[in-house]
Scaffold this motif. Structure first.
Motif, PDB file in Angstrom:
ATOM      1  N   LYS A  13       0.836  -1.206   0.000  1.00 47.71           N
ATOM      2  CA  LYS A  13       0.000   0.000   0.000  1.00 47.71           C
ATOM      3  C   LYS A  13       0.874   1.260   0.000  1.00 47.71           C
ATOM      4  O   LYS A  13       0.611   2.213  -0.733  1.00 47.71           O
ATOM      5  N   GLU A  14       1.928   1.256   0.816  1.00 47.75           N
ATOM      6  CA  GLU A  14       2.840   2.405   0.886  1.00 47.75           C
ATOM      7  C   GLU A  14       3.609   2.592  -0.418  1.00 47.75           C
ATOM      8  O   GLU A  14       3.820   3.719  -0.847  1.00 47.75           O
ATOM      9  N   ILE A  15       4.028   1.493  -1.038  1.00 47.32           N
ATOM     10  CA  ILE A  15       4.732   1.592  -2.322  1.00 47.32           C
ATOM     11  C   ILE A  15       3.829   2.270  -3.350  1.00 47.32           C
ATOM     12  O   ILE A  15       4.275   3.159  -4.087  1.00 47.32           O
ATOM     13  N   GLN A  16       2.578   1.875  -3.385  1.00 44.69           N
ATOM     14  CA  GLN A  16       1.628   2.482  -4.327  1.00 44.69           C
ATOM     15  C   GLN A  16       1.431   3.961  -4.033  1.00 44.69           C
ATOM     16  O   GLN A  16       1.456   4.796  -4.933  1.00 44.69           O
ATOM     17  N   ARG A  17       1.258   4.295  -2.748  1.00 43.07           N
ATOM     18  CA  ARG A  17       1.040   5.687  -2.366  1.00 43.07           C
ATOM     19  C   ARG A  17       2.246   6.559  -2.695  1.00 43.07           C
ATOM     20  O   ARG A  17       2.117   7.636  -3.287  1.00 43.07           O
ATOM     21  N   VAL A  18       3.439   6.074  -2.346  1.00 44.31           N
ATOM     22  CA  VAL A  18       4.660   6.848  -2.592  1.00 44.31           C
ATOM     23  C   VAL A  18       4.924   6.971  -4.091  1.00 44.31           C
ATOM     24  O   VAL A  18       5.323   8.028  -4.578  1.00 44.31           O
ATOM     25  N   SER A  19       4.664   5.910  -4.840  1.00 41.81           N
ATOM     26  CA  SER A  19       4.835   5.965  -6.298  1.00 41.81           C
ATOM     27  C   SER A  19       3.912   7.015  -6.909  1.00 41.81           C
ATOM     28  O   SER A  19       4.328   7.776  -7.790  1.00 41.81           O
ATOM     29  N   ASN A  20       2.672   7.062  -6.446  1.00 40.43           N
ATOM     30  CA  ASN A  20       1.732   8.083  -6.936  1.00 40.43           C
ATOM     31  C   ASN A  20       2.200   9.482  -6.552  1.00 40.43           C
ATOM     32  O   ASN A  20       2.091  10.418  -7.360  1.00 40.43           O
ATOM     33  N   ILE A  23       4.976  10.580  -8.911  1.00 39.66           N
ATOM     34  CA  ILE A  23       4.425  11.004 -10.208  1.00 39.66           C
ATOM     35  C   ILE A  23       3.875  12.426 -10.105  1.00 39.66           C
ATOM     36  O   ILE A  23       4.144  13.269 -10.973  1.00 39.66           O
ATOM     37  N   GLU A  24       3.127  12.700  -9.047  1.00 36.13           N
ATOM     38  CA  GLU A  24       2.563  14.041  -8.860  1.00 36.13           C
ATOM     39  C   GLU A  24       3.654  15.086  -8.641  1.00 36.13           C
ATOM     40  O   GLU A  24       3.597  16.175  -9.215  1.00 36.13           O
ATOM     41  N   TYR A  25       4.644  14.767  -7.802  1.00 37.54           N
ATOM     42  CA  TYR A  25       5.734  15.709  -7.564  1.00 37.54           C
ATOM     43  C   TYR A  25       6.486  16.015  -8.852  1.00 37.54           C
ATOM     44  O   TYR A  25       6.867  17.156  -9.095  1.00 37.54           O
ATOM     45  N   GLU A  26       6.717  14.992  -9.672  1.00 38.02           N
ATOM     46  CA  GLU A  26       7.432  15.213 -10.931  1.00 38.02           C
ATOM     47  C   GLU A  26       6.637  16.115 -11.866  1.00 38.02           C
ATOM     48  O   GLU A  26       7.211  16.963 -12.557  1.00 38.02           O
ATOM     49  N   LYS A  27       5.321  15.955 -11.894  1.00 40.67           N
ATOM     50  CA  LYS A  27       4.479  16.828 -12.722  1.00 40.67           C
ATOM     51  C   LYS A  27       4.534  18.266 -12.223  1.00 40.67           C
ATOM     52  O   LYS A  27       4.648  19.203 -13.004  1.00 40.67           O
ATOM     53  N   MET A  28       4.438  18.414 -10.889  1.00 38.56           N
ATOM     54  CA  MET A  28       4.384  19.751 -10.300  1.00 38.56           C
ATOM     55  C   MET A  28       5.738  20.455 -10.311  1.00 38.56           C
ATOM     56  O   MET A  28       5.788  21.683 -10.241  1.00 38.56           O
ATOM     57  N   ALA A  29       6.821  19.698 -10.403  1.00 37.28           N
ATOM     58  CA  ALA A  29       8.163  20.290 -10.307  1.00 37.28           C
ATOM     59  C   ALA A  29       8.738  20.660 -11.664  1.00 37.28           C
ATOM     60  O   ALA A  29       9.920  20.971 -11.760  1.00 37.28           O
ATOM     61  N   GLN A  30       7.917  20.664 -12.691  1.00 36.18           N
ATOM     62  CA  GLN A  30       8.408  21.051 -14.013  1.00 36.18           C
ATOM     63  C   GLN A  30       8.872  22.511 -13.983  1.00 36.18           C
ATOM     64  O   GLN A  30       8.242  23.351 -13.333  1.00 36.18           O
ATOM     65  N   PRO A  31       9.969  22.804 -14.674  1.00 37.70           N
ATOM     66  CA  PRO A  31      10.443  24.192 -14.680  1.00 37.70           C
ATOM     67  C   PRO A  31       9.451  25.118 -15.389  1.00 37.70           C
ATOM     68  O   PRO A  31       8.730  24.695 -16.282  1.00 37.70           O
TER      69      PRO A  31
END
Length: 107
Positions: A13-20, A23-31
């Motif tokens: 469950k934690e692996i799924q949550r952290v993986s999600n 993904i969200e952090y990578e989207k939000m951290a775009q320059p």
């Protein structure tokens, strides 16, 4: 339910949550493109926010690595034993922080 099954479920469950989260952090951290018409103060806020997101992304990736390692090691006989004092890590701690390698006293 057995202790290890409960911990396995929590790890998955934690692996799924952290993986999600990653993904969200990578989207939000775009320059932010310099072509975007935002003000100087807004750009400074965006730079600060990016720094916070980058730190959260690094932390999430480290946690994911630890969770994946715990997932691999859960069937080892030493899983759930403190790496420092060799005492059993309480199940409650492993449920809350499944990647724990130390008991509360040694942490």
């Amino acid at each position: 339910m057995k202790k290890k099954q409960l911990i396995k479920k929590k790890i998955n469950k934690e692996i799924q949550r952290v993986s999600n989260n990653i993904i969200e952090y990578e989207k939000m951290a775009q320059p932010i493109s310099p072509d975007d018409a935002i003000g100087r103060v807004s750009r400074m806020d965006a730079i600060n926010n990016k720094s916070v997101l980058d730190a959260a992304l690094r932390k999430a990736k480290i946690k994911l690595e630890k969770l994946l390692l715990a997932q691999k090691e859960i069937n080892n006989k030493n899983f759930g034993l403190c790496v420092r004092c060799s005492c059993e890590i309480p199940i409650e701690r492993l449920i809350i922080i499944p990647e724990s390698k130390k008991c509360v006293s040694c942490s």
